[in-house]
Design an enzyme around this catalytic site. Structure first.
Site, mmCIF file in Angstrom:
data_model
loop_
_atom_site.group_PDB
_atom_site.id
_atom_site.type_symbol
_atom_site.label_atom_id
_atom_site.label_comp_id
_atom_site.label_asym_id
_atom_site.label_seq_id
_atom_site.Cartn_x
_atom_site.Cartn_y
_atom_site.Cartn_z
ATOM 1 N N LEU D 229 29.084 17.058 60.972
ATOM 2 C CA LEU D 229 29.335 18.343 61.994
ATOM 3 C C LEU D 229 28.088 18.921 62.107
ATOM 4 O O LEU D 229 27.208 19.141 61.333
ATOM 5 C CB LEU D 229 30.273 19.212 61.449
ATOM 6 C CG LEU D 229 30.535 20.462 62.376
ATOM 7 C CD1 LEU D 229 31.283 19.950 63.479
ATOM 8 C CD2 LEU D 229 31.364 21.457 61.421
ATOM 9 N N ASP D 230 27.709 19.055 63.482
ATOM 10 C CA ASP D 230 26.341 19.699 63.859
ATOM 11 C C ASP D 230 25.205 19.200 63.372
ATOM 12 O O ASP D 230 24.172 19.934 63.427
ATOM 13 C CB ASP D 230 26.282 21.350 63.452
ATOM 14 C CG ASP D 230 27.667 22.320 64.022
ATOM 15 O OD1 ASP D 230 28.201 21.591 65.266
ATOM 16 O OD2 ASP D 230 27.974 23.011 63.624
ATOM 17 N N ALA D 231 25.061 17.980 63.018
ATOM 18 C CA ALA D 231 23.969 17.227 62.502
ATOM 19 C C ALA D 231 23.374 16.145 63.161
ATOM 20 O O ALA D 231 22.650 15.653 62.981
ATOM 21 C CB ALA D 231 24.009 17.179 61.027
#
Lengths: 286, 286, 286, 286
Positions: D229-231
């Site tokens: 997530l978000d990476a």
């Protein structure tokens, strides 16, 4: 903008000792809760500018009584002033031609409630954008500008704007030059977006001018319209970096993104009574 | 820039099919390791620009032989070209007046090794900055510019620059206008920093002009000096936001920060042979 | 900042009706000419912040008497407050290690008079920058930080700073972590420049972290030092665009330009009493 | 992008001498006119990246034959590669929730022809934006995501995307987290806009996190969605300056302007095959 009903006082006057004390003392005596307070003393012009936001519920009466009571103080200091009520929904007339980027942007903000105004109508000299306007439930006024009958067209527009009770007219990439008398009929109320970093590249085809000059940044300028083309007081500006690999067509495309953003910011400042004009300069209390 | 010795080829020529193939084929045949490769085809001028960095250790010979071998190819395509050797330390003459911000910035970069050049001398029309220059072990050349003897002064400067074997002359807030013949003696080698976002506010006192016009961003422009004042090819530009509360004195102070940064960037591009001039425009391969 | 002697009042207190009226009324009664006036009501923390600049010549007495007279009003509103005199030249101790870019930048501003402070000394754990410091006529204090004797070193620094009567300590790329007790001895007076866009990439080698993460902008943060590493109140930040062709070495080089600019801005805000700390946040009246 | 049909070759392979020569020689031999050529040698990963745009009319055959002929060369260098045809209109599925700013922005660009793609459908977990979508003549697919039946919902979406033949899926402020298997089904094809300057403030309510930390700039990040997530790899980012007077609500409002601009830029880079993924990093040939 904070929630809750507010009265917004804006004023300018010759600078002297005691203005802030007088104004804030006036509100303190009434128990008025100031939630935003900005002021600026122009050292060159020796003029003072002020903007106060006061919560309506902190005052025992409404805007009319507030104005009546403020009048003696305003006269004492020779103020040019106004008090607006945030519950009075402002009325904005849009003028467009064929390009939709600024229109879509404004409609999107209006639809979501971010832009809390009434749009009594959109005026255009072309029919291209009629459908998206009417789908939003906004009247569309076609006013064609024939080469031989420009004056009649602009008189028609003037009537529409007057009937609409417009607090602001936004030229959202409207591609006709307004006549002097029309500019002067709405001082500091007609907002234009110019697709250059003024005063560079005034006049036509600014992106082509920018390309020829080989600049490394292109820009957009939101300003009030005056009779002096592209020379009105600037409300906001911004730029974007370009390089040698970009063509004029690329400039046009990037430019649209700055144009709509800068126009939206400038319009917001205007609608929130944050812009005070001072000759060719503006004081913008953000 | 990566460490290790490099040869840097830059060229421009009329655009046609096969230039990249010819140039990269030339290096591939020699086993040359290309570590940076940039090119640009100008669609308007139909001209092609290229910059290649090749590691010296990948080639079996030096720059002279490389140039000899490249010549036939260059002639075939009608190239304007050069090959430089990153081990040849470039020579930069600085010209200053009284303001020190650009000079301090350049000296700091030079002292730390970030700016890997020789500075044979600093020329000035004032003595204010003599001590900081000589403390750094750099000769300081005072050339006063008397109103009645300007020509003699500029001839003296020309001699100093010539003797210094300068690859670049940097006007680091040098406050005299160079005569046409001197500009033309060093085409695309004299670098100036102008304290405005050109072409806005050419000429004198640009910050005052910016204040009067009420712009919301001020800028700086690094450009090559030509006989046409403030109109030479732009290498880099930048801007900074100001508002109504800033005075001209504030502009000057903020402006210094952009001036020195933009000048340092432009100078670096020049020294690394990243700037190709194309009429009034530049191709900058960053 | 305008020329002429000023008194600068800064304060914070619980928000309530009438603060601005009380403060501006206080000055108006004395004939005090307010040339800059900023205030901010924090809606979340319900705290009020104010900064006024008053010309000294408009008041019939000096700073001590002004403070004596202001005290009752301050007590009434429960203010945390101070009044400074712009003729009191502030004293700034610099701490450096080996990198010179921030030091050169500060010395250049100081030498030109832009940074109007006294620099009683520069402290360093290395000798690299001794000569440029002493050439400027500033005492250089070498305090080596041995792994086994850190505490003694920091106590020595504390003494130097105390003796210097420092209004601010600037960590101009000082590469040691200060112990908690030292941070707490100078609350909101030690200013650091961190080479990342905090809170991204706290701790060591932020540019390497940024490279690994593949961000498209790198930044720098100027903040007050607290015992909680890299988590002190932020005064200013900025960023610069990078792309895939840039190496970590390029980041370091670009980063220096933002670091020194952001540090200079933050330091200026601090010295002009424009920064009020509010928990982990700052109010910066520009 | 220039007008006229093009073939766009993108590739990456282990770095070695002669790749550019081989590829440009391949096109030169066929008479192929290269109008844009970019390449990048990653010094750390020792991997080479290239993008060429060739005019279709300069080649004697179409994309299939071009691919057939290029295959041996690609195999020789171990390339990961593709060739796309700009006349193949790409297909983009949009996913939205309730917020309209990104949707309006994309629809405006699509309506004007700036965004030259097919939009087979818009998927949403709410009905709020149904009308504006269908007015544009685009099918609207409601897929509600019930807490107890998430898996079924995501399988339904997967089917819709598959049937749509999507070249890209754009999460235009879609407020559900996609399951790992769905992310992995479309590697480097699902594009998200995150309302923070990643890696700062991952997870929920980034503007609240930014407010609490007291940062002076807020940002937005356009990235490919991965199971982490978000990476995912970052395509583009931008920031905007805020100050102490701005509330979280102001952040949200300013943030929308950056979000839609950065998303539009990132999407454009993707659609023009300008983004090559390299681990957690991207090469973006602008």
């Amino acid at each position: 903008m904070q929630p809750g009903r507010r009265y917004v006082l804006t004023l300018s006057c010759p600078d002297q000792v005691g203005i802030v004390a007088a104004v804030s003392g006036f509100f303190a005596e009434l128990g008025g809760w100031i939630v935003e307070a900005d002021n600026h003393a122009d050292q060159v012009g020796e003029r003072f500018f002020l903007r106060h936001e006061v919560t309506a519920e902190s005052l025992p009466f409404g805007r009319d009584e507030l104005m009546r009571r403020f009048t003696p103080l305003a006269e004492r200091f020779g103020m040019t002033w106004q008090i607006t009520d945030t519950e009075h929904r402002k009325r904005v007339v849009l003028m467009v031609s064929r390009q939709e980027h600024c229109l879509y942007d404004i409609l999107g903000r209006w639809q979501s409630g971010e832009l809390a105004v009434d749009i009594p109508c959109v005026i255009s000299n072309h029919t291209d954008l009629r459908d998206i306007v009417t789908w939003h439930g906004i009247p569309f006024q076609l006013v064609e500008v024939e080469r031989d009958a420009k004056d009649a067209a602009f008189r028609r527009m003037h009537e529409i704007v007057k009937d609409a009770g417009a607090d602001a007219v936004v030229l959202a990439r409207y591609m006709q030059i307004l006549p002097q008398w029309l500019c002067e009929a709405y001082p500091n109320r007609i907002i234009n977006i110019h697709h250059s970093f003024l005063p560079s590249f005034v006049g036509a085809r600014p992106y082509h001018q920018a390309y020829d000059r080989g600049v490394k940044l292109i820009g957009a300028t939101c300003h009030y319209v005056t009779a002096d083309l592209d020379a009105g007081p600037i409300i906001d500006q911004d730029v974007i970096r370009i390089d040698h690999s970009d063509t004029v067509e690329d400039y046009v495309r990037y430019g649209k993104d700055i144009e709509k953003t800068v126009l939206a910011r400038g319009l917001r400042y205007h609608l929130e009574d944050r812009v005070l004009v001072h000759g060719r300069r503006t004081v913008v209390f953000r």
